[in-house]
Design a protein around this motif. Structure first.
Motif, PDB file in Angstrom:
ATOM      1  N   ALA A 202      34.179 -29.694   3.023  1.00  0.00           N
ATOM      2  CA  ALA A 202      33.880 -28.361   3.529  1.00  0.00           C
ATOM      3  C   ALA A 202      32.486 -28.311   4.143  1.00  0.00           C
ATOM      4  O   ALA A 202      32.188 -27.449   4.973  1.00  0.00           O
ATOM      5  N   THR A 203      31.627 -29.240   3.728  1.00  0.00           N
ATOM      6  CA  THR A 203      30.267 -29.370   4.237  1.00  0.00           C
ATOM      7  C   THR A 203      29.936 -30.866   4.282  1.00  0.00           C
ATOM      8  O   THR A 203      30.640 -31.678   3.670  1.00  0.00           O
ATOM      9  N   PRO A 204      28.860 -31.255   4.960  1.00  0.00           N
ATOM     10  CA  PRO A 204      28.459 -32.663   4.921  1.00  0.00           C
ATOM     11  C   PRO A 204      28.214 -33.161   3.502  1.00  0.00           C
ATOM     12  O   PRO A 204      28.643 -34.265   3.145  1.00  0.00           O
ATOM     13  N   LEU A 205      27.543 -32.355   2.663  1.00  0.00           N
ATOM     14  CA  LEU A 205      27.293 -32.763   1.288  1.00  0.00           C
ATOM     15  C   LEU A 205      28.603 -32.945   0.528  1.00  0.00           C
ATOM     16  O   LEU A 205      28.764 -33.887  -0.253  1.00  0.00           O
ATOM     17  N   ASP A 206      29.539 -32.054   0.753  1.00  0.00           N
ATOM     18  CA  ASP A 206      30.838 -32.150   0.096  1.00  0.00           C
ATOM     19  C   ASP A 206      31.525 -33.464   0.461  1.00  0.00           C
ATOM     20  O   ASP A 206      32.078 -34.146  -0.406  1.00  0.00           O
ATOM     21  N   ALA A 207      31.514 -33.835   1.726  1.00  0.00           N
ATOM     22  CA  ALA A 207      32.149 -35.080   2.154  1.00  0.00           C
ATOM     23  C   ALA A 207      31.495 -36.286   1.489  1.00  0.00           C
ATOM     24  O   ALA A 207      32.174 -37.249   1.103  1.00  0.00           O
ATOM     25  N   LEU A 208      30.171 -36.250   1.336  1.00  0.00           N
ATOM     26  CA  LEU A 208      29.480 -37.341   0.659  1.00  0.00           C
ATOM     27  C   LEU A 208      29.835 -37.379  -0.819  1.00  0.00           C
ATOM     28  O   LEU A 208      30.083 -38.454  -1.397  1.00  0.00           O
ATOM     29  N   GLN A 209      29.880 -36.216  -1.472  1.00  0.00           N
ATOM     30  CA  GLN A 209      30.209 -36.163  -2.895  1.00  0.00           C
ATOM     31  C   GLN A 209      31.635 -36.646  -3.160  1.00  0.00           C
ATOM     32  O   GLN A 209      31.898 -37.336  -4.159  1.00  0.00           O
ATOM     33  N   ILE A 210      32.558 -36.298  -2.288  1.00  0.00           N
ATOM     34  CA  ILE A 210      33.938 -36.776  -2.424  1.00  0.00           C
ATOM     35  C   ILE A 210      33.960 -38.295  -2.337  1.00  0.00           C
ATOM     36  O   ILE A 210      34.642 -38.967  -3.123  1.00  0.00           O
ATOM     37  N   THR A 211      33.220 -38.843  -1.388  1.00  0.00           N
ATOM     38  CA  THR A 211      33.156 -40.300  -1.241  1.00  0.00           C
ATOM     39  C   THR A 211      32.599 -40.949  -2.498  1.00  0.00           C
ATOM     40  O   THR A 211      33.148 -41.934  -3.009  1.00  0.00           O
ATOM     41  N   GLU A 212      31.505 -40.390  -3.022  1.00  0.00           N
ATOM     42  CA  GLU A 212      30.882 -40.945  -4.229  1.00  0.00           C
ATOM     43  C   GLU A 212      31.836 -40.901  -5.420  1.00  0.00           C
ATOM     44  O   GLU A 212      31.913 -41.852  -6.207  1.00  0.00           O
ATOM     45  N   MET A 213      32.572 -39.792  -5.569  1.00  0.00           N
ATOM     46  CA  MET A 213      33.488 -39.677  -6.703  1.00  0.00           C
ATOM     47  C   MET A 213      34.670 -40.628  -6.555  1.00  0.00           C
ATOM     48  O   MET A 213      35.173 -41.173  -7.550  1.00  0.00           O
ATOM     49  N   ALA A 214      35.119 -40.843  -5.327  1.00  0.00           N
ATOM     50  CA  ALA A 214      36.197 -41.807  -5.106  1.00  0.00           C
ATOM     51  C   ALA A 214      35.749 -43.213  -5.484  1.00  0.00           C
ATOM     52  O   ALA A 214      36.520 -43.996  -6.056  1.00  0.00           O
ATOM     53  N   VAL A 215      34.496 -43.530  -5.188  1.00  0.00           N
ATOM     54  CA  VAL A 215      33.949 -44.838  -5.560  1.00  0.00           C
ATOM     55  C   VAL A 215      33.882 -44.976  -7.079  1.00  0.00           C
ATOM     56  O   VAL A 215      34.272 -45.996  -7.649  1.00  0.00           O
ATOM     57  N   LYS A 216      33.406 -43.943  -7.753  1.00  0.00           N
ATOM     58  CA  LYS A 216      33.354 -43.991  -9.216  1.00  0.00           C
ATOM     59  C   LYS A 216      34.749 -44.166  -9.800  1.00  0.00           C
ATOM     60  O   LYS A 216      34.952 -44.967 -10.726  1.00  0.00           O
ATOM     61  N   SER A 217      35.721 -43.436  -9.269  1.00  0.00           N
ATOM     62  CA  SER A 217      37.091 -43.540  -9.756  1.00  0.00           C
ATOM     63  C   SER A 217      37.627 -44.955  -9.567  1.00  0.00           C
ATOM     64  O   SER A 217      38.291 -45.501 -10.460  1.00  0.00           O
ATOM     65  N   ALA A 218      37.346 -45.542  -8.417  1.00  0.00           N
ATOM     66  CA  ALA A 218      37.808 -46.906  -8.159  1.00  0.00           C
ATOM     67  C   ALA A 218      37.174 -47.896  -9.131  1.00  0.00           C
ATOM     68  O   ALA A 218      37.848 -48.812  -9.638  1.00  0.00           O
ATOM     69  N   ARG A 219      35.893 -47.715  -9.412  1.00  0.00           N
ATOM     70  CA  ARG A 219      35.226 -48.604 -10.367  1.00  0.00           C
ATOM     71  C   ARG A 219      35.841 -48.478 -11.764  1.00  0.00           C
ATOM     72  O   ARG A 219      36.005 -49.463 -12.485  1.00  0.00           O
ATOM     73  N   ILE A 220      36.175 -47.257 -12.144  1.00  0.00           N
ATOM     74  CA  ILE A 220      36.793 -47.047 -13.455  1.00  0.00           C
ATOM     75  C   ILE A 220      38.170 -47.704 -13.503  1.00  0.00           C
ATOM     76  O   ILE A 220      38.524 -48.356 -14.502  1.00  0.00           O
ATOM     77  N   ILE A 221      38.929 -47.557 -12.445  1.00  0.00           N
ATOM     78  CA  ILE A 221      40.241 -48.200 -12.406  1.00  0.00           C
ATOM     79  C   ILE A 221      40.094 -49.711 -12.497  1.00  0.00           C
ATOM     80  O   ILE A 221      40.806 -50.377 -13.270  1.00  0.00           O
ATOM     81  N   LEU A 222      39.182 -50.279 -11.738  1.00  0.00           N
ATOM     82  CA  LEU A 222      38.977 -51.723 -11.770  1.00  0.00           C
ATOM     83  C   LEU A 222      38.550 -52.189 -13.158  1.00  0.00           C
ATOM     84  O   LEU A 222      39.006 -53.225 -13.655  1.00  0.00           O
ATOM     85  N   GLY A 223      37.684 -51.409 -13.809  1.00  0.00           N
ATOM     86  CA  GLY A 223      37.261 -51.763 -15.158  1.00  0.00           C
ATOM     87  C   GLY A 223      38.398 -51.652 -16.153  1.00  0.00           C
ATOM     88  O   GLY A 223      38.533 -52.481 -17.070  1.00  0.00           O
ATOM     89  N   SER A 224      39.258 -50.633 -15.977  1.00  0.00           N
ATOM     90  CA  SER A 224      40.352 -50.427 -16.930  1.00  0.00           C
ATOM     91  C   SER A 224      41.402 -51.525 -16.842  1.00  0.00           C
ATOM     92  O   SER A 224      42.077 -51.822 -17.834  1.00  0.00           O
ATOM     93  N   VAL A 225      41.554 -52.109 -15.669  1.00  0.00           N
ATOM     94  CA  VAL A 225      42.543 -53.175 -15.504  1.00  0.00           C
ATOM     95  C   VAL A 225      42.246 -54.348 -16.438  1.00  0.00           C
ATOM     96  O   VAL A 225      43.158 -55.006 -16.950  1.00  0.00           O
ATOM     97  N   ALA A 226      40.972 -54.573 -16.722  1.00  0.00           N
ATOM     98  CA  ALA A 226      40.585 -55.689 -17.602  1.00  0.00           C
ATOM     99  C   ALA A 226      40.921 -55.432 -19.059  1.00  0.00           C
ATOM    100  O   ALA A 226      40.929 -56.365 -19.874  1.00  0.00           O
ATOM    101  N   VAL A 227      41.200 -54.171 -19.408  1.00  0.00           N
ATOM    102  CA  VAL A 227      41.501 -53.844 -20.808  1.00  0.00           C
ATOM    103  C   VAL A 227      42.854 -53.144 -20.936  1.00  0.00           C
ATOM    104  O   VAL A 227      43.039 -52.265 -21.774  1.00  0.00           O
ATOM    105  N   GLY A 228      43.782 -53.511 -20.064  1.00  0.00           N
ATOM    106  CA  GLY A 228      45.136 -53.005 -20.206  1.00  0.00           C
ATOM    107  C   GLY A 228      45.602 -52.065 -19.125  1.00  0.00           C
ATOM    108  O   GLY A 228      46.784 -51.730 -19.066  1.00  0.00           O
TER     109      GLY A 228
END
Length: 259
Positions: A202-228
């Motif tokens: 909705a704003t430039p900051l919003d687009a950046l925050q969405i990107t950052e949260m998607a990155v965090k989510s991906a890191r969590i998924i990658l980490g979770s794969v190692a433990v089941g």
């Protein structure tokens, strides 16, 4: 040359600032001339990064403004070869001297979504690790934690690999309409298999925050794969987070709107 001399005013200033944030090396969102950013500057105008420019050290002259009515006409065409398409994109430039990327067509599609004014296209290593894997659907299978729901929403979209340019933009336009019909709202994140991601803000900051949260989510998924593997929230739990008054308020605060 300054933003004022180019005639874009505050929209260009905001887009340059956003682009440099996206390009910061420690964020690991893009390298070299990867990725691009855009901002709706008028009802039928879009500012977008020119092809070959680096986000990390973006300058005002690295952006062009294009006529979205001409882009819509291109999106309605059945076929167009690479060279005529490049010429048509250049002909749509209303301000600036550089050539818009073929990916600017997908930016135009995203900016047609109600409420979207800024778009970030990036290639985060963690996100692409999943998009280039045999299980990219882990990025869209469900919700993992409350902040993810608040920032990204419950229904991100996954697109198979399609040649960037007109074919990809047309496919995403069709899928966006289907997605909105199915879920009642547009996705805030579009994942492109073997390619990268688009954040619709909705704003430039919003687009950046969405990107950052998607990155965090991906890191969590990658980490979770190692433990089941990841354990997603139940649908009822995710729906509750998505509609709680306090979470709705937090979403507005993140957008810079406290009312």
């Amino acid at each position: 040359m300054t933003e004022d001399h180019l005639g874009y005013g505050s929209h260009l200033t905001a887009l340059v600032q956003l682009s440099r944030e996206v390009g910061r090396p420690e964020r690991d969102l893009v390298i070299l001339a990867e990725g691009n950013t855009s901002l709706k500057s008028a009802p039928d105008r879009m500012l977008v990064k020119a092809t070959g420019a680096s986000l990390a050290d973006a300058q005002p002259s690295d952006f062009v403004e294009v006529d979205l009515t001409q882009y819509r006409a291109l999106l309605d065409r059945n076929e167009i070869d690479d060279a005529p398409l490049a010429d048509a994109l250049l002909a749509a430039v209303t301000r600036g001297k550089k050539r818009p990327s073929v990916e600017s067509l997908l930016h135009a599609v995203c900016l047609e979504v109600d409420g979207v004014t800024a778009v970030v296209h990036s290639h985060p290593t963690s996100v692409n690790a999943l998009l280039c894997s045999t299980t990219p659907e882990l990025l869209t299978r469900g919700s993992l934690f409350p902040d993810q729901v608040v920032v990204i929403g419950r229904h991100p979209m996954l697109i198979p690999y399609i040649d960037p340019g007109l074919p990809l933009a047309q496919y995403v336009r069709t899928e966006l309409a289907r997605h909105i019909h199915q879920h009642g709202e547009a996705p805030r994140t579009i994942f492109l298999s073997n390619h990268g991601m688009f954040a619709l803000g909705a704003t430039p900051l919003d687009a950046l925050q969405i990107t950052e949260m998607a990155v965090k989510s991906a890191r969590i998924i990658l980490g979770s794969v190692a433990v089941g593997g990841p354990r997603f929230l139940e649908e009822e739990q995710a729906e509750r987070i998505d509609t709680r008054p306090d979470e709705l308020l937090r979403r507005r605060v993140l957008l810079g709107n406290n009312h």
